[in-house]
Write an enzyme that holds these catalytic residues in place. Structure first.
Site, short mmCIF file in Angstrom:
data_model
loop_
_atom_site.label_atom_id
_atom_site.label_comp_id
_atom_site.label_asym_id
_atom_site.label_seq_id
_atom_site.Cartn_x
_atom_site.Cartn_y
_atom_site.Cartn_z
N LYS A 1 95.75 -13.20 52.25
CA LYS A 1 97.13 -13.48 51.80
C LYS A 1 97.82 -12.19 51.37
CE LYS A 1 98.76 -17.05 49.01
NZ LYS A 1 98.59 -17.97 47.86
N SER B 1 103.18 -19.47 39.81
CA SER B 1 103.72 -18.22 40.36
C SER B 1 104.48 -18.49 41.65
CB SER B 1 102.58 -17.23 40.63
OG SER B 1 101.89 -16.90 39.45
N ARG C 1 97.45 -27.83 33.78
CA ARG C 1 98.87 -28.14 33.66
C ARG C 1 99.16 -29.63 33.70
NH1 ARG C 1 100.59 -24.53 38.64
NH2 ARG C 1 98.72 -25.65 39.35
N HIS D 1 100.76 -18.50 32.22
CA HIS D 1 99.52 -17.73 32.18
C HIS D 1 99.37 -17.02 30.83
CE1 HIS D 1 100.14 -17.27 36.76
NE2 HIS D 1 99.07 -18.02 36.62
O1 9FE Z 1 100.62 -20.05 38.61
C1 9FE Z 1 99.74 -20.80 39.10
O2 9FE Z 1 99.55 -20.97 40.34
C2 9FE Z 1 98.85 -21.58 38.15
C3 9FE Z 1 97.79 -22.36 38.67
C4 9FE Z 1 96.99 -23.10 37.82
C5 9FE Z 1 97.22 -23.03 36.43
N1 9FE Z 1 96.60 -23.63 35.37
N2 9FE Z 1 97.20 -23.25 34.20
C6 9FE Z 1 98.18 -22.42 34.52
BR1 9FE Z 1 99.29 -21.63 33.24
C7 9FE Z 1 98.26 -22.24 35.92
C8 9FE Z 1 99.09 -21.51 36.77
#
Ligand code: 9FE
Length: 160
Positions: A41, A127, A90, A17
């Site tokens: 949540k 996360s 990602r 992030h």
């Molecule tokens: O931590 C996540 O759930 C999450 C989700 C989607 C994500 N896109 N890019 C990043 Br860095 C990212 C992180």
């Protein structure tokens, strides 16, 4: 004043992030971080704790504003005159959902979504995965900012 928003739950913020936020902070005058509230949540960290951690780790960039938001992201954008959403991608697996959300958001409001390729170093990161590995005693110190790691280890210890 060119503004963008980076939305997410950030429970907790990871180095992945932070990489996106840092890159966005170099492209825009102000980067809003919208910590999205999901009332169904129970997070590991409260929204206030997440905001505090994001503020501390993003303070060096000098142009990051962190707020919580419940409801449609495009309403957050309209209320603050933000024309762009910045999101990390990602992997290809992220694309379908993110494309759907981007098309919905521009249809609802004209707000564009700009996708930033996540650094390969963090393309596996989430996360949820960080929390799961840490809960089983795995070392995630290289995947989250130092202060987040301290808070994460302490919170997991509390819950044992
Ligand atoms: O931590 C996540 O759930 C999450 C989700 C989607 C994500 N896109 N890019 C990043 Br860095 C990212 C992180």
């Amino acid at each position: 004043m060119r503004r963008a928003v980076c939305p997410g739950s950030f429970d907790p913020i990871t180095n992945g992030h932070l990489d996106i936020i840092e890159r966005a902070s170099r492209l825009y005058d102000v980067v809003h971080i919208a910590v999205l509230i999901n009332k169904s949540k129970q997070g590991l960290f409260s929204v206030e704790e997440r905001i505090q951690m994001i503020e501390e780790v993003s303070a060096p960039y000098g142009n990051v504003l962190v707020e919580s938001h419940h409801g449609l992201l495009v309403d957050y954008c309209r209320d603050r005159d933000i024309p762009a959403i910045v999101k990390g991608l990602r992997a290809v697996s992220d694309f379908d959902y993110e494309l759907q959300m981007a098309q919905m958001n521009i249809g609802l409001s004209g707000v564009e979504t700009l996708f930033v390729p996540t650094s390969p170093t963090y393309s596996f990161l989430s996360s949820s995965l960080v929390k799961e590995v840490a809960a089983y005693g795995g070392d995630v110190s290289h995947l989250v900012p130092e202060l987040v790691h301290r808070r994460l280890v302490a919170r997991i210890a509390e819950r044992r």
